[in-house]
Structures are given as C-alpha cells and as structure tokens.
Design a protein around this motif. Structure first.
Motif, PDB file in Angstrom:
ATOM      1  N   GLY A 117       8.795  16.730  -9.061  1.00  0.00           N
ATOM      2  CA  GLY A 117       9.805  16.743 -10.121  1.00  0.00           C
ATOM      3  C   GLY A 117       9.190  16.599 -11.501  1.00  0.00           C
ATOM      4  O   GLY A 117       9.554  17.315 -12.438  1.00  0.00           O
ATOM      5  N   LEU A 118       8.222  15.678 -11.634  1.00  0.00           N
ATOM      6  CA  LEU A 118       7.589  15.474 -12.933  1.00  0.00           C
ATOM      7  C   LEU A 118       6.645  16.609 -13.291  1.00  0.00           C
ATOM      8  O   LEU A 118       6.414  16.888 -14.467  1.00  0.00           O
ATOM      9  N   MET A 119       6.088  17.293 -12.294  1.00  0.00           N
ATOM     10  CA  MET A 119       5.268  18.479 -12.574  1.00  0.00           C
ATOM     11  C   MET A 119       6.131  19.668 -12.999  1.00  0.00           C
ATOM     12  O   MET A 119       5.687  20.519 -13.773  1.00  0.00           O
ATOM     13  N   THR A 120       7.350  19.730 -12.491  1.00  0.00           N
ATOM     14  CA  THR A 120       8.203  20.906 -12.682  1.00  0.00           C
ATOM     15  C   THR A 120       9.082  20.812 -13.918  1.00  0.00           C
ATOM     16  O   THR A 120       9.396  21.836 -14.543  1.00  0.00           O
ATOM     17  N   THR A 121       9.487  19.622 -14.296  1.00  0.00           N
ATOM     18  CA  THR A 121      10.419  19.464 -15.416  1.00  0.00           C
ATOM     19  C   THR A 121       9.874  20.079 -16.695  1.00  0.00           C
ATOM     20  O   THR A 121      10.633  20.602 -17.520  1.00  0.00           O
ATOM     21  N   ILE A 122       8.555  20.054 -16.879  1.00  0.00           N
ATOM     22  CA  ILE A 122       7.996  20.621 -18.108  1.00  0.00           C
ATOM     23  C   ILE A 122       8.257  22.121 -18.190  1.00  0.00           C
ATOM     24  O   ILE A 122       8.538  22.659 -19.261  1.00  0.00           O
ATOM     25  N   GLY A 123       8.183  22.822 -17.050  1.00  0.00           N
ATOM     26  CA  GLY A 123       8.505  24.245 -17.049  1.00  0.00           C
ATOM     27  C   GLY A 123       9.984  24.489 -17.261  1.00  0.00           C
ATOM     28  O   GLY A 123      10.379  25.417 -17.976  1.00  0.00           O
ATOM     29  N   HIS A 124      10.794  23.641 -16.647  1.00  0.00           N
ATOM     30  CA  HIS A 124      12.243  23.783 -16.802  1.00  0.00           C
ATOM     31  C   HIS A 124      12.673  23.535 -18.239  1.00  0.00           C
ATOM     32  O   HIS A 124      13.649  24.120 -18.707  1.00  0.00           O
ATOM     33  N   SER A 125      11.931  22.695 -18.958  1.00  0.00           N
ATOM     34  CA  SER A 125      12.301  22.346 -20.332  1.00  0.00           C
ATOM     35  C   SER A 125      12.053  23.470 -21.328  1.00  0.00           C
ATOM     36  O   SER A 125      12.543  23.424 -22.456  1.00  0.00           O
ATOM     37  N   GLN A 126      11.280  24.469 -20.907  1.00  0.00           N
ATOM     38  CA  GLN A 126      10.803  25.457 -21.872  1.00  0.00           C
ATOM     39  C   GLN A 126      11.905  26.293 -22.494  1.00  0.00           C
ATOM     40  O   GLN A 126      11.820  26.660 -23.672  1.00  0.00           O
ATOM     41  N   ALA A 127      12.950  26.601 -21.730  1.00  0.00           N
ATOM     42  CA  ALA A 127      14.035  27.398 -22.303  1.00  0.00           C
ATOM     43  C   ALA A 127      14.620  26.701 -23.527  1.00  0.00           C
ATOM     44  O   ALA A 127      14.948  27.342 -24.535  1.00  0.00           O
ATOM     45  N   TYR A 128      14.747  25.376 -23.454  1.00  0.00           N
ATOM     46  CA  TYR A 128      15.278  24.605 -24.578  1.00  0.00           C
ATOM     47  C   TYR A 128      14.252  24.502 -25.700  1.00  0.00           C
ATOM     48  O   TYR A 128      14.572  24.726 -26.873  1.00  0.00           O
ATOM     49  N   GLY A 160       9.564  35.168 -22.002  1.00  0.00           N
ATOM     50  CA  GLY A 160       8.970  35.332 -20.675  1.00  0.00           C
ATOM     51  C   GLY A 160       7.456  35.356 -20.741  1.00  0.00           C
ATOM     52  O   GLY A 160       6.770  34.710 -19.943  1.00  0.00           O
ATOM     53  N   GLY A 161       6.911  36.104 -21.719  1.00  0.00           N
ATOM     54  CA  GLY A 161       5.469  36.170 -21.875  1.00  0.00           C
ATOM     55  C   GLY A 161       4.864  34.828 -22.260  1.00  0.00           C
ATOM     56  O   GLY A 161       3.806  34.443 -21.759  1.00  0.00           O
ATOM     57  N   VAL A 162       5.537  34.105 -23.168  1.00  0.00           N
ATOM     58  CA  VAL A 162       5.033  32.789 -23.586  1.00  0.00           C
ATOM     59  C   VAL A 162       5.070  31.814 -22.406  1.00  0.00           C
ATOM     60  O   VAL A 162       4.112  31.061 -22.172  1.00  0.00           O
ATOM     61  N   ALA A 163       6.163  31.833 -21.642  1.00  0.00           N
ATOM     62  CA  ALA A 163       6.272  30.949 -20.473  1.00  0.00           C
ATOM     63  C   ALA A 163       5.174  31.251 -19.468  1.00  0.00           C
ATOM     64  O   ALA A 163       4.530  30.338 -18.927  1.00  0.00           O
ATOM     65  N   GLY A 164       4.944  32.543 -19.211  1.00  0.00           N
ATOM     66  CA  GLY A 164       3.902  32.924 -18.271  1.00  0.00           C
ATOM     67  C   GLY A 164       2.521  32.514 -18.756  1.00  0.00           C
ATOM     68  O   GLY A 164       1.687  32.054 -17.976  1.00  0.00           O
ATOM     69  N   THR A 165       2.268  32.669 -20.065  1.00  0.00           N
ATOM     70  CA  THR A 165       0.965  32.297 -20.624  1.00  0.00           C
ATOM     71  C   THR A 165       0.723  30.797 -20.529  1.00  0.00           C
ATOM     72  O   THR A 165      -0.379  30.355 -20.155  1.00  0.00           O
ATOM     73  N   LEU A 166       1.729  29.992 -20.848  1.00  0.00           N
ATOM     74  CA  LEU A 166       1.578  28.543 -20.746  1.00  0.00           C
ATOM     75  C   LEU A 166       1.308  28.111 -19.306  1.00  0.00           C
ATOM     76  O   LEU A 166       0.434  27.266 -19.054  1.00  0.00           O
ATOM     77  N   THR A 167       2.042  28.688 -18.374  1.00  0.00           N
ATOM     78  CA  THR A 167       1.810  28.353 -16.970  1.00  0.00           C
ATOM     79  C   THR A 167       0.431  28.821 -16.527  1.00  0.00           C
ATOM     80  O   THR A 167      -0.250  28.140 -15.753  1.00  0.00           O
ATOM     81  N   PHE A 168      -0.004  29.973 -17.032  1.00  0.00           N
ATOM     82  CA  PHE A 168      -1.336  30.498 -16.706  1.00  0.00           C
ATOM     83  C   PHE A 168      -2.415  29.506 -17.133  1.00  0.00           C
ATOM     84  O   PHE A 168      -3.306  29.150 -16.357  1.00  0.00           O
ATOM     85  N   VAL A 170       7.418  30.715  -9.716  1.00  0.00           N
ATOM     86  CA  VAL A 170       8.373  31.647 -10.318  1.00  0.00           C
ATOM     87  C   VAL A 170       9.750  30.999 -10.453  1.00  0.00           C
ATOM     88  O   VAL A 170      10.488  31.297 -11.397  1.00  0.00           O
ATOM     89  N   VAL A 171      10.088  30.095  -9.521  1.00  0.00           N
ATOM     90  CA  VAL A 171      11.373  29.396  -9.640  1.00  0.00           C
ATOM     91  C   VAL A 171      11.371  28.479 -10.858  1.00  0.00           C
ATOM     92  O   VAL A 171      12.280  28.507 -11.693  1.00  0.00           O
ATOM     93  N   SER A 172      10.317  27.645 -10.983  1.00  0.00           N
ATOM     94  CA  SER A 172      10.286  26.665 -12.075  1.00  0.00           C
ATOM     95  C   SER A 172      10.058  27.312 -13.435  1.00  0.00           C
ATOM     96  O   SER A 172      10.543  26.818 -14.453  1.00  0.00           O
ATOM     97  N   THR A 173       9.328  28.439 -13.468  1.00  0.00           N
ATOM     98  CA  THR A 173       8.980  29.064 -14.751  1.00  0.00           C
ATOM     99  C   THR A 173      10.031  30.056 -15.229  1.00  0.00           C
ATOM    100  O   THR A 173      10.354  30.108 -16.418  1.00  0.00           O
ATOM    101  N   PHE A 174      10.579  30.853 -14.316  1.00  0.00           N
ATOM    102  CA  PHE A 174      11.401  31.985 -14.738  1.00  0.00           C
ATOM    103  C   PHE A 174      12.881  31.894 -14.382  1.00  0.00           C
ATOM    104  O   PHE A 174      13.698  32.584 -14.992  1.00  0.00           O
ATOM    105  N   PHE A 175      13.249  31.069 -13.411  1.00  0.00           N
ATOM    106  CA  PHE A 175      14.633  31.100 -12.945  1.00  0.00           C
ATOM    107  C   PHE A 175      15.608  30.632 -14.019  1.00  0.00           C
ATOM    108  O   PHE A 175      16.539  31.349 -14.400  1.00  0.00           O
ATOM    109  N   THR A 176      15.410  29.423 -14.536  1.00  0.00           N
ATOM    110  CA  THR A 176      16.311  28.910 -15.571  1.00  0.00           C
ATOM    111  C   THR A 176      16.186  29.716 -16.859  1.00  0.00           C
ATOM    112  O   THR A 176      17.187  29.970 -17.550  1.00  0.00           O
ATOM    113  N   LEU A 177      14.966  30.143 -17.184  1.00  0.00           N
ATOM    114  CA  LEU A 177      14.754  30.970 -18.376  1.00  0.00           C
ATOM    115  C   LEU A 177      15.568  32.257 -18.284  1.00  0.00           C
ATOM    116  O   LEU A 177      16.240  32.661 -19.239  1.00  0.00           O
ATOM    117  N   TRP A 178      15.523  32.907 -17.134  1.00  0.00           N
ATOM    118  CA  TRP A 178      16.261  34.148 -16.905  1.00  0.00           C
ATOM    119  C   TRP A 178      17.768  33.911 -17.060  1.00  0.00           C
ATOM    120  O   TRP A 178      18.452  34.624 -17.817  1.00  0.00           O
TER     121      TRP A 178
END
Length: 440
Positions: free
Chosen positions: A36-47, A61-69, A257-265
C-alpha cells in the motif's frame, strides 16, 4: 524433537523453526503496509500532476511512465544486492530503514515545483521501496513451513491488498476532506501525503522491533554479498526457479500498470466528460478500490488451492485468469460505465492469483542457503517487469490508446501461461510430499 526445533503453530499455520508468533505478527503488520505504501505514490500522481504541477492531460501518461521507469531503475540496481546483504546482516534492519526512507520521499514529493524536482524525490522514495520490496518477499519465504506456505503467502498478500485498498482509499478522499475544510488544492495534496509519511514511520517501528533478528539460512561468514548474489543467478538452472523469476517479472508488471495508469486513465476520462479533477479522481479511486477488494477476497481461496496443487500448475491457472482480466479491461467500451465493475473484479482476481502463485513457487524452490539471494533475484525480476511495463505502457498510453498498457499485460500473461505449461511437463515437482501432505 523439541517444539522449537519443529516449529510452532500460529493459529492453524505452521511456522519455520525459530520463528515466534510475535515475529509472525510483525510480518503481518509489515505486509499490511508494504504494498500500500509503495503504491500510493503512483496513485497520487493524477492529483499531483494536475493540481501541483499543471501538467497537460495529454502529457501525463508519459510523465507517469517516466517516473515509474526511474523508480524501478533504482530498485533494479539495488534489490538483488539487498537480498544478498540480508543473508548476512538480517532482514529487519533493511526492512525498517526502507520504511523510513519512503517516509522521507512522501514528505518531499508534494513539495516539488517541477517534474525534475519530482523525479529527484521519486528516486529517494525508490531507494526505500527497494528495501521493503526485497525484505517482504524474503521474510514471507523465511517464515512458513512448507505445508503452510501457500496459506501464509495468501494471508500476507490478503493484508497487502487490504492495506492497499485502505491506504489508496484514504488518499483518494483525503484531499477532498481538506478542500472541504478550506485548504488550498496544493495544501490539501501535501497534508494527504504527509499523513502517509507518518504511517511509514509507524510501520518502520513495528518491523524494526518485531521481526526475527539474524537471518534464517545464514550464509557462511566468508561469503561476500556478490557470492550470495551468484547463488540466486545460478539457481535459475532449475526450470521451476527460472519460471518463478519470469512470474515475478510479469506479476509485478501487472501491478505496475494498475497502480500507474488505471486511476490516471479514469481521471482523464472523467475530466474529459466535464467533471472537476477532485470528482474525476474520486471516480477513478472507486474502481481502483473494486480491483483491490476483488484481489483481497481472492487471496484466501488461492492460498488453499496453491497448497493443494503443483505450484507450476497453479501458476498456469493464474496466468489464464490474469490474461483474461487485463484483456477485458483493455477493450472495455465505457471505462466509467457499469461493465467496469465486472472488468475490475476480473482484473483484481488475475492480479492476486499471479502474485500469490509466483511467491509460493519461488519460496518452495529457493534453497535455504542463500535464500535471500534467490528472493533478491526474484525481486530484481519484479522490478524489471515494473520498469518495462511503465516505459512501454507510458508510450502506449499517450500514443495508442489509454487502455493500451492493459492490453499489453494481457498478452504477456498469455505468453507466461504457455511457459508454465511447458515447465509443468518438462520439470515435474521434485518433492510431492512437500506440499501435498496433510493440510493445516
């Protein structure tokens, strides 16, 4: 044989010799917080992207992918060595330090004023994420006796899912609560992530004082970290361990892909339909929670199945479910419509079955000597899977379609299904009694 030599029971579950009920309790608390604590940072990105940095929707999408990369590049560089190091100095020091480092990352993240600054803070976070990811997998492999391995793995990942659901749900709504109390949008984002940082400190205290000292399966005193890491690489000569490494790569890519792109999408879809960012983000969070609740409810059932089947066969079944789930999400006609509930449930089932079967397989096959190194390579493969999924998924998100990352992972799960079936026939289980004896 003494009780200590034979191991003790934790409820209906058998623990490895030397593991106490207090140690197991600390592992369960750590399991609740880690993913949960590893994933929340990705979920927060849309905000963060929209309210803090003003990044256009077409570039997110590109910025989210780059940060996760970059996040996974750091984990990739560290995680194998951390597993080997834990065979020498023990698990709990690394685990506790990791939580403190991600607490620092969460404190700094909402203070960023540019993408470059955000990237630096994400790299700090990644150092801590490498520690806690490697240690969670290693301690889960250390603590069970073989006849209870599947159920203990399921219990830990049930708590992973519960923690993820609660923490993401907390962050998904906390900015709205602060906004309603009169905070500015940027302040609301900061306060929400600082609450998460405080939870990281709490988790550090629990694992730092509660886990078993030393390292089960300790390596010889003259053997360096590089030597133990080689054990993990050489272990891939066993086709079942090689398959578990591949399963780690794919299952972590699924989570990525769930934590990075699902909520963003879903947030972008909501904004494009006229919703404000907070409401659109809440809509995305709602379906994200459906995914995680589905995974949560799947875990106990999968744990029982994994202890009764050849674990390679269980992995093959997991890849079938996951492939179907991600493909369904990838081609759903209305991302915010009623059909998304079914698709999210199926994807959550696939996500959890893949993770549990991969963890049970590597835990069964990893030798006691250098186990941390084997789990370290397993975690390395998981980080590589996240890195590849983030990089390719970000490109697909911006240049093909927003559901492209999910189509990609559906196809990859199907490829691993074929590999699992091949290993099942080529390398049958060496010790049937290890996991087919009386259960519980």
């Amino acid at each position: 044989m003494t009780t200590a030599a034979a191991g003790i029971k934790f409820g209906p579950l058998w623990l490895a010799p030397g593991v106490s009920r207090g140690n197991m309790t600390a592992l369960l608390v750590g399991s609740f917080f880690t993913i949960g604590l590893m994933t929340t940072i990705g979920h927060s990105q849309a905000y963060i992207f929209t309210q803090h940095l003003g990044i256009p929707l077409g570039e997110q999408g590109g910025v989210a992918g780059t940060l996760t990369f970059y996040n996974e590049l750091v984990i990739l560089a560290l995680v194998g060595g951390l597993g080997a190091l834990s065979d020498r100095i023990g698990r709990r020091r690394i685990y506790a330090a990791g939580f403190l480092i991600i607490a620092l990352g969460y404190t700094l993240y909402p203070l960023a004023t540019s993408v470059g600054e955000l990237t630096i803070y994400r790299l700090i976070f990644a150092c801590g994420a490498a520690c806690i990811a490697a240690m969670l997998a290693t301690v889960i492999a250390d603590y069970p006796q073989e006849k209870s391995r599947g159920k203990i793995v399921a219990m830990c990942f049930f708590l992973n899912g519960l923690g993820l659901t609660i923490l993401v749900g907390l962050f998904g709504n906390t900015p709205k609560w602060f906004l309603a109390a009169g905070a500015e949008p940027v302040e609301a984002g900061r306060y929400a992530l600082w609450i998460v940082a405080a939870l990281c400190v709490l988790a550090s205290l629990v694992v730092g004082f509660g886990l078993k000292s030393g390292a089960p399966g300790r390596v010889r005193s003259g053997e360096g970290a590089l030597g133990t890491l080689k054990i993990g690489l050489k272990a891939a000569r066993n086709p079942r361990i090689a398959l578990s490494y591949g399963a780690g790569l794919v299952s972590r890519g699924d989570m990525s892909v769930v934590s990075t792109f699902f909520t963003l999408w879903l947030t972008q879809v909501g904004v494009s339909r006229g919703l404000d960012t907070g409401s659109a983000f809440a809509q995305g969070t709602k379906f994200f929670i459906v995914v995680q609740v589905s995974a949560l409810l799947t875990a106990p059932v999968v744990g029982i199945i994994v202890d009764r089947l050849d674990r390679v066969a269980a992995l093959a079944g997991a890849m079938l479910v996951a492939g179907a789930g991600y493909m369904t999400i990838g081609f759903i006609p209305d991302p915010l419509g009623g059909a998304m509930y079914f698709a999210a449930i199926l994807m959550g089932m696939g996500e959890m079955t893949g993770i549990l079967s991969a963890q049970a397989l590597v835990g069964q096959e990893a030798p006691e000597h250098g186990r941390g190194a084997v789990i370290g390579v397993f975690s390395f493969c998981g980080a590589l899977g996240i890195l590849c999924a983030a990089a390719l998924g970000g490109w697909l998100f911006d240049n093909w379609m927003q559901s492209g990352p999910f189509v990609m992972m559906g196809a990859v799960n199907c490829i691993l299904l074929v590999a699992a079936l091949a290993v099942w026939f080529v390398a049958p289980r060496r010790d049937v009694a290890a996991s087919a004896t009386a259960i519980g």
